[in-house]
Design a protein around this motif. Structure first.
Motif, PDB file in Angstrom:
ATOM      1  N   ASN A  61       5.602 -16.016  -0.771  1.00  0.00           N
ATOM      2  CA  ASN A  61       4.871 -17.104  -0.133  1.00  0.00           C
ATOM      3  C   ASN A  61       4.427 -16.781   1.291  1.00  0.00           C
ATOM      4  O   ASN A  61       3.750 -17.573   1.925  1.00  0.00           O
ATOM      5  N   LEU A  62       4.826 -15.618   1.796  1.00  0.00           N
ATOM      6  CA  LEU A  62       4.404 -15.239   3.139  1.00  0.00           C
ATOM      7  C   LEU A  62       2.920 -14.942   3.139  1.00  0.00           C
ATOM      8  O   LEU A  62       2.361 -14.498   2.137  1.00  0.00           O
ATOM      9  N   ALA A 103       0.745 -12.841  -1.386  1.00  0.00           N
ATOM     10  CA  ALA A 103       0.529 -13.415  -2.705  1.00  0.00           C
ATOM     11  C   ALA A 103      -0.505 -12.622  -3.493  1.00  0.00           C
ATOM     12  O   ALA A 103      -1.405 -12.005  -2.936  1.00  0.00           O
ATOM     13  N   VAL A 104      -0.370 -12.654  -4.795  1.00  0.00           N
ATOM     14  CA  VAL A 104      -1.329 -12.020  -5.687  1.00  0.00           C
ATOM     15  C   VAL A 104      -2.634 -12.814  -5.637  1.00  0.00           C
ATOM     16  O   VAL A 104      -2.631 -14.041  -5.595  1.00  0.00           O
ATOM     17  N   ARG A 105      -3.763 -12.121  -5.624  1.00  0.00           N
ATOM     18  CA  ARG A 105      -5.075 -12.773  -5.629  1.00  0.00           C
ATOM     19  C   ARG A 105      -5.963 -12.045  -6.627  1.00  0.00           C
ATOM     20  O   ARG A 105      -6.079 -10.822  -6.598  1.00  0.00           O
ATOM     21  N   GLY A 106      -6.580 -12.810  -7.528  1.00  0.00           N
ATOM     22  CA  GLY A 106      -7.372 -12.226  -8.592  1.00  0.00           C
ATOM     23  C   GLY A 106      -8.623 -11.528  -8.092  1.00  0.00           C
ATOM     24  O   GLY A 106      -9.191 -11.877  -7.056  1.00  0.00           O
ATOM     25  N   ASP A 148      -5.003 -13.607   6.248  1.00  0.00           N
ATOM     26  CA  ASP A 148      -3.922 -14.078   5.378  1.00  0.00           C
ATOM     27  C   ASP A 148      -4.405 -14.367   3.965  1.00  0.00           C
ATOM     28  O   ASP A 148      -3.752 -15.089   3.202  1.00  0.00           O
ATOM     29  N   ASN A 149      -5.577 -13.816   3.598  1.00  0.00           N
ATOM     30  CA  ASN A 149      -6.135 -13.946   2.251  1.00  0.00           C
ATOM     31  C   ASN A 149      -6.489 -15.387   1.874  1.00  0.00           C
ATOM     32  O   ASN A 149      -6.368 -15.786   0.714  1.00  0.00           O
ATOM     33  N   LEU A 164      -8.153 -18.342  -7.477  1.00  0.00           N
ATOM     34  CA  LEU A 164      -7.919 -16.914  -7.288  1.00  0.00           C
ATOM     35  C   LEU A 164      -6.493 -16.620  -6.840  1.00  0.00           C
ATOM     36  O   LEU A 164      -5.934 -15.577  -7.200  1.00  0.00           O
ATOM     37  N   ASN A 165      -5.886 -17.521  -6.073  1.00  0.00           N
ATOM     38  CA  ASN A 165      -4.537 -17.289  -5.568  1.00  0.00           C
ATOM     39  C   ASN A 165      -3.504 -17.376  -6.687  1.00  0.00           C
ATOM     40  O   ASN A 165      -3.537 -18.282  -7.514  1.00  0.00           O
TER      41      ASN A 165
END
Length: 605
Positions: free
Chosen positions: A100-101, A105-108, A215-216, A230-231
């Motif tokens: 969660n930082l 996180a994975v992002r598509g 931070d994406n 996406l997240n």
């Protein structure tokens, strides 16, 4: 102790007796004394004790070694149980917290319609410090500044002296930077694994795809609109864009900008059958990998956010309205000999014919006067309703947030009806324009535009806005404009392009500025059964010697469309075919209509 032993026996090395050899027996017989033999065996007793002692020591050592190994294995077992059972929940929570930082996180991925990656996430290392553990902040700041040129020594020193347990020093290091910092061996410096968004095609798809924060978090384009989707997913988001056609469009627009010293450009390719946007280009563009350094003009999306007076391309909408409402027939026409005066305004033709023009001729010659007559017969209320039905009076619904609001008259009076009929007094975005044009040529249905690839079995939202008959008539008129009118330079051989050019002066401080124009061309192909609407717009082109000083849509934007269609046609499985029969029918249509309207045949001019 003295032991009496039989002379014929002898102790062996293990303290046992054995029979004496023949030689020993012979020697005993020759004993001159004739006495019994007495042997002292104390040496044998010492030897026997040493062996036993050695055995006892070895046994003790083996037992001790075994105990040590057992204790070690027992300790390892206890630790494993502690890690897997007792601390399992704690470590799971820690892992969840790490996910969660920011930036972890994975992002598509975002891909084009063919699966080409437009945006992806790559692992990087980010540098942070526990300022309490840094022994020499001055030294650390000085050495880090050599490796991190974007950071000032004062900034680094302030963070390293802050006394904080956690402070970022630099996000998203390069592998070389990470290695150099590691080699410093400074206590208190640590790295955290993060995900960094990367855009392989850079500026090519910037305005459609957008970009994210450090931070994406999505900040523009599809990245922003589909941020939640996406997240936290590995599934890619497939867009309707074709990166190959995007490249062609950008290349042709860039060439036109350079040739005509323009300040900007925009272009779109729109699938009229399913509403998908296949290409969307806005120039100048920017590199989303370095979005923070982009200037406002480069980040401005001219294709969807910008709204412009489109000029004569609007004549297609006026003709479609008048034909569909039954106000005129295709064989009708108007006298364009005299300019139209409204108050202090005078409406003239750019290149007047000073005669009666049929409806096809009004489009071919781009007559403002003829178009105004059509609009005035329809009336203001019908014009407003028709343009509203085409989605030209309200912001477009689309898959990105950068959407422009059309500019409309505060009070829609007769003079507004006149000027709007030929594309002045109303400003719309290229997105609105291509969507409305799609309805004119696809049989009369206004489709919902999409930047996301639709599945083959997906139902596309659509609203009928004109009849199929009117759509067919408009397609013929568009082809005639390319064959005989201002769109001749858009005629890509074999692809049956139809369209309309447009030129409009720009407004600054409420006044039209001469020599500051938007030059555009709106086309469709193949016009006998259209698949795509194509649009190109050049912002403030300057006339050149080759164009005899002209910088209108027919000279500037129409050639862009010609080259675009010739290059993209084979990519979308549309091969050039010389359809003389179709063109002959359209030519005969023009002759018949002109004859019925009492006008002059183009064949005789």
């Amino acid at each position: 102790m003295t032991i009496h032993v039989n002379p014929s026996d002898r102790l062996d090395g293990r303290g046992k007796t054995r029979a004496a050899s023949d030689t020993e027996q012979t020697g005993a017989a020759c004993n001159p004394c004739g006495l019994d033999r007495h042997i002292d065996h104390s040496a044998y007793t010492v030897l026997d004790g040493t062996v036993k002692q050695a055995l006892e020591v070895g046994k003790t050592r083996l037992i001790a070694t075994g105990l040590v190994i057992s204790v070690a294995f027992f300790a390892i077992g206890v630790r494993l149980v502690d890690l897997t059972l007792l601390q399992g929940n704690t470590r799971t929570a820690s892992s969840q917290t790490a996910k969660n930082l920011p930036g972890t996180a994975v992002r598509g991925d975002i891909v084009d319609r063919n699966g080409v990656i437009l945006a992806t996430s790559l692992p990087t290392a980010s540098l942070f410090a526990d300022a309490r553990l840094v022994p020499d902040a001055e030294f650390a700041a000085r050495e880090l500044q050599k490796i991190l040129p974007g950071k000032s020594r004062a900034e680094l020193l302030a963070k390293l002296k802050s006394g904080k347990q956690f402070v970022w020093l630099q996000r998203h290091l390069t592998p070389r930077q990470q290695s150099q910092i590691n080699s410093l061996g400074i206590p208190g410096l640590n790295f955290r694994r993060e995900q960094r968004r990367f855009y392989p095609h850079g500026a090519l798809t910037a305005h459609a795809v957008g970009f994210t924060s450090i931070d994406n978090e999505g900040l523009a384009g599809v990245e922003q609109s589909f941020d939640d989707m996406l997240n936290g997913t590995d599934d890619p988001l497939r867009l309707s864009l074709d990166v190959r056609i995007q490249h062609i469009m950008a290349e042709e627009l860039s060439a036109a900008m350079a040739e005509f010293s323009a300040i900007g450009a925009a272009g779109m390719v729109y699938d009229v059958q399913n509403g998908e946007v296949v290409s969307m280009v806005s120039l100048p563009s920017y590199n989303p990998n370095e979005a923070g350094s982009a200037v406002d003009d480069a980040r401005f999306n001219r294709a969807t956010l910008g709204v412009y007076e489109m000029g004569s391309v609007f004549k297609l909408f006026t003709a479609a309205m008048a034909l569909d409402e039954g106000i005129i027939r295709i064989s009708d026409g108007y006298d364009t000999s005299d300019p139209i005066r409204v108050g202090r305004f005078t409406i003239r033709d750019y290149k007047p014919k000073n005669r009666w023009l049929s409806i096809p001729e009004i489009l071919i010659y781009s007559s403002n006067i003829g178009t105004v007559h059509m609009a005035m017969e329809a009336g203001t209320s019908k014009q407003k309703a028709f343009l509203s039905n085409l989605g030209l009076t309200r912001p477009a619904k689309f898959d990105i947030s950068e959407i422009g609001h059309p500019r409309l008259p505060n009070r829609w009076r007769d003079v507004n009806t006149m000027t709007i009929s030929f594309g002045h007094g109303i400003a719309v975005s290229p997105l609105q324009l291509v969507r409305a044009a799609g309805a004119l040529v696809n049989g009369g249905e206004l489709k919902q535009a999409s930047l996301v690839k639709r599945s083959d079995d997906e139902t596309v939202p659509a609203t009928r806005v004109i009849s199929e008959r009117t759509s067919q008539q408009i397609r013929r008129l568009m082809r005639l404009v390319v064959l005989h009118g201002t769109g001749r330079k858009a005629n890509a051989e074999g692809f049956m392009v139809g369209g309309k050019s447009g030129t409009a002066e720009k407004i600054r401080d409420g006044r039209y500025v001469k020599n500051a124009r938007m030059s555009s061309f709106l086309g469709a192909f193949p016009i006998t059964n259209p698949r795509y609407v194509v649009f190109a717009m050049i912002d403030e082109p300057k006339g050149i010697k080759r164009t005899h000083g002209f910088a209108t849509g027919g000279w500037v934007a129409a050639p862009v469309i010609k080259r675009l269609v010739e290059r993209m046609g084979p990519l979308v499985s549309i091969e050039p075919i010389e359809d003389h029969i179709a063109d002959d029918r359209i030519e005969q249509f023009l002759v018949d209509v002109t004859a019925r309207s009492g006008g002059h045949s183009l064949a005789s001019q």
